[in-house]
Write a protein that holds these residues in place. Structure first.
Motif, short mmCIF file in Angstrom:
data_model
loop_
_atom_site.label_atom_id
_atom_site.label_comp_id
_atom_site.label_asym_id
_atom_site.label_seq_id
_atom_site.Cartn_x
_atom_site.Cartn_y
_atom_site.Cartn_z
N PRO A 171 86.31 -53.99 71.06
CA PRO A 171 86.03 -54.84 72.01
C PRO A 171 85.09 -56.06 71.50
CG PRO A 171 86.32 -52.68 72.87
CD PRO A 171 86.20 -52.53 71.47
N ALA A 172 84.46 -55.73 70.43
CA ALA A 172 83.51 -56.72 69.99
C ALA A 172 84.15 -57.96 69.37
CB ALA A 172 82.37 -56.14 69.03
N GLY A 173 85.34 -57.68 69.02
CA GLY A 173 86.42 -58.49 68.26
C GLY A 173 85.76 -59.30 67.26
N ASP A 174 85.10 -58.57 66.12
CA ASP A 174 84.32 -59.15 64.88
C ASP A 174 85.25 -58.82 63.79
OD1 ASP A 174 82.55 -59.50 62.52
OD2 ASP A 174 81.03 -59.16 63.97
N ARG A 175 85.92 -59.96 63.27
CA ARG A 175 86.83 -59.98 62.21
C ARG A 175 86.19 -59.49 61.05
NH1 ARG A 175 88.42 -65.00 64.72
NH2 ARG A 175 90.49 -64.92 65.32
N ARG A 176 85.14 -59.37 60.85
CA ARG A 176 84.30 -58.85 59.65
C ARG A 176 84.78 -57.08 59.59
NH1 ARG A 176 77.99 -60.16 60.62
NH2 ARG A 176 78.74 -59.42 62.59
N ALA A 177 85.11 -56.43 60.54
CA ALA A 177 85.47 -55.07 60.44
C ALA A 177 86.82 -55.09 59.94
CB ALA A 177 85.33 -54.63 61.83
N VAL A 178 87.73 -55.79 59.91
CA VAL A 178 89.14 -55.55 59.71
C VAL A 178 89.22 -54.88 58.35
CG1 VAL A 178 91.24 -56.84 59.08
CG2 VAL A 178 90.25 -57.49 61.10
N TRP B 245 86.20 -68.72 72.36
CA TRP B 245 85.69 -68.23 73.70
C TRP B 245 86.54 -66.93 74.08
CZ3 TRP B 245 87.75 -68.09 78.78
CH2 TRP B 245 87.00 -67.73 79.86
N PHE B 246 87.72 -66.80 74.08
CA PHE B 246 88.56 -65.52 74.23
C PHE B 246 87.80 -64.35 73.41
CE2 PHE B 246 92.66 -67.97 75.42
CZ PHE B 246 92.25 -68.06 76.77
N LEU C 226 91.76 -52.43 65.42
CA LEU C 226 92.48 -53.62 64.78
C LEU C 226 93.27 -54.27 65.78
CD1 LEU C 226 93.95 -51.72 61.56
CD2 LEU C 226 92.25 -53.45 61.72
N TYR C 227 93.90 -53.82 66.78
CA TYR C 227 94.75 -54.93 67.66
C TYR C 227 94.06 -55.45 68.60
CZ TYR C 227 95.54 -50.95 71.42
OH TYR C 227 95.56 -50.39 72.48
N MET C 228 92.71 -54.66 69.03
CA MET C 228 91.88 -55.46 69.94
C MET C 228 91.02 -56.48 69.05
SD MET C 228 89.58 -52.24 71.67
CE MET C 228 90.65 -51.14 72.83
N ILE C 229 90.72 -56.31 67.99
CA ILE C 229 90.34 -57.47 67.13
C ILE C 229 91.19 -58.66 67.13
CG2 ILE C 229 89.36 -58.46 64.81
CD1 ILE C 229 88.11 -55.55 64.52
N GLY C 230 92.45 -58.29 66.89
CA GLY C 230 93.52 -59.27 66.82
C GLY C 230 93.78 -59.98 65.81
N ASP C 231 93.47 -59.74 64.49
CA ASP C 231 93.50 -60.33 63.27
C ASP C 231 94.93 -60.18 62.66
OD1 ASP C 231 93.38 -61.62 60.97
OD2 ASP C 231 91.21 -61.27 60.68
N PRO C 232 95.76 -60.95 62.58
CA PRO C 232 97.31 -60.37 62.03
C PRO C 232 97.19 -60.03 60.66
CG PRO C 232 97.49 -62.40 63.44
CD PRO C 232 95.75 -62.32 63.24
N SER C 233 95.86 -60.39 59.70
CA SER C 233 96.14 -60.11 58.49
C SER C 233 95.86 -58.63 58.23
CB SER C 233 94.57 -60.56 57.65
OG SER C 233 93.50 -59.94 58.46
N ALA C 234 95.71 -57.95 59.41
CA ALA C 234 95.82 -56.39 59.33
C ALA C 234 97.21 -55.79 58.98
CB ALA C 234 95.15 -55.92 60.44
N ILE C 235 98.23 -56.91 59.44
CA ILE C 235 99.39 -56.23 59.70
C ILE C 235 100.19 -55.61 58.23
CG2 ILE C 235 101.87 -57.07 59.94
CD1 ILE C 235 101.18 -59.22 62.00
N PRO C 236 100.00 -55.93 57.30
CA PRO C 236 100.50 -55.29 55.75
C PRO C 236 99.85 -53.78 55.92
CG PRO C 236 99.98 -57.69 55.51
CD PRO C 236 99.38 -57.57 56.92
N PRO D 197 75.90 -60.05 67.09
CA PRO D 197 76.53 -60.13 65.91
C PRO D 197 75.75 -59.21 64.79
CG PRO D 197 76.33 -62.55 66.65
CD PRO D 197 75.61 -61.46 67.56
N ASP D 198 74.54 -58.98 65.16
CA ASP D 198 73.76 -57.96 64.03
C ASP D 198 74.01 -56.50 64.60
OD1 ASP D 198 72.57 -59.97 62.43
OD2 ASP D 198 70.74 -60.19 63.47
#
Length: 255
Positions: free
Chosen positions: A88-95, A202-203, A132-142, A60-61
């Protein structure tokens, strides 16, 4: 780690390679010197190598250091390399960082910059969208929808670059809307969201699960997704097995 980070700038490829492998083996202790190298005026190839090594460390760091660098990085090649690691890290902090820079990049237009593919602005757009789509957070849609509306038409090689970037935005929106639809469908099943939370985490965090895109396959409610859930439900981890079994029991209703 400081000496090893300095050795990445060696003119001897074997020395630089050995230093890189030893930095990855050092793990968290190597993040700070590598992050300093990314932020330095070292050769572009050295900065790119440092970004990749931080991504391989994968803590995470390590992800946080790349996200912080993305906030200020101007070099398009380095930005693209960072995106390829944090996606690929899937870290939502990046969104929010990614979506803010989509706006910034869009303001400069989509231009055909002569040179390696990695430093073309159009490719840099794609790298941000992919992350963005690898992280997979729908908040990025707008933010992606707003970006897509502003893509200028007919740019580069008879419109090729317009098509290139538009296709990337469309792909990102398709994947994120699919994930949002799946989350909405899960939410309509009483108590299911809480029960499967360990599985979805886990995913997001397991390297093998991310590499094999388990989340994408499961959220498509596909035959592959069913096979993944069945395998996890039969696995040794009781918490994951319970979550996968619960999801599998109502899988058809989520379509």
């Amino acid at each position: 780690p400081d000496a090893l980070a300095a050795a990445l700038s060696s003119d001897d490829p074997l020395t630089a390679f050995d230093a890189g492998e030893r930095l990855v083996a050092a793990g968290p202790a190597a993040v700070a010197p590598l992050a300093a190298l990314v932020a330095s005026d070292a050769r572009p190839t050295v900065r790119l190598a440092a970004v990749e090594l931080i991504g391989r460390i994968g803590t995470p760091d390590a992800a946080a250091s790349l996200i912080d660098r993305l906030k200020v990085e101007k070099d398009l090649a380095v930005r693209g390399q960072i995106c390829m690691q944090i996606g690929p890290a899937g870290d939502r902090r990046a969104v929010p960082v990614l979506t803010d820079w989509l706006k910034t990049l869009a303001q400069s237009g989509i231009n055909d910059v002569r040179g390696p593919k990695e430093v073309q602005p159009s490719t840099c757009f794609i790298r941000h969208l992919e992350a963005l789509y690898m992280i997979g957070d729908p908040s990025a849609i707008p933010a992606i929808e707003a970006f897509a509306k502003g893509i200028p038409q007919g740019v580069g090689y008879g419109g090729f670059l317009t098509h290139f970037v538009t296709a990337g935005a469309d792909e990102a929106l398709t994947i994120l809307r699919q994930k949002q639809a799946f989350a909405d469908a899960v939410g309509r099943q009483a108590g299911l969201a809480d029960r499967i939370a360990p599985l979805m985490e886990w995913f997001r965090t397991d390297r093998v699960a991310r590499y094999r895109m388990y989340a994408d396959k499961v959220t498509r409610v596909s035959p592959e997704g069913r096979e993944i859930l069945a395998a996890v439900a039969a696995g040794a981890d009781a918490k994951l097995a319970d979550a996968a079994g619960a999801l599998l029991a109502c899988y058809d209703r989520l379509k």
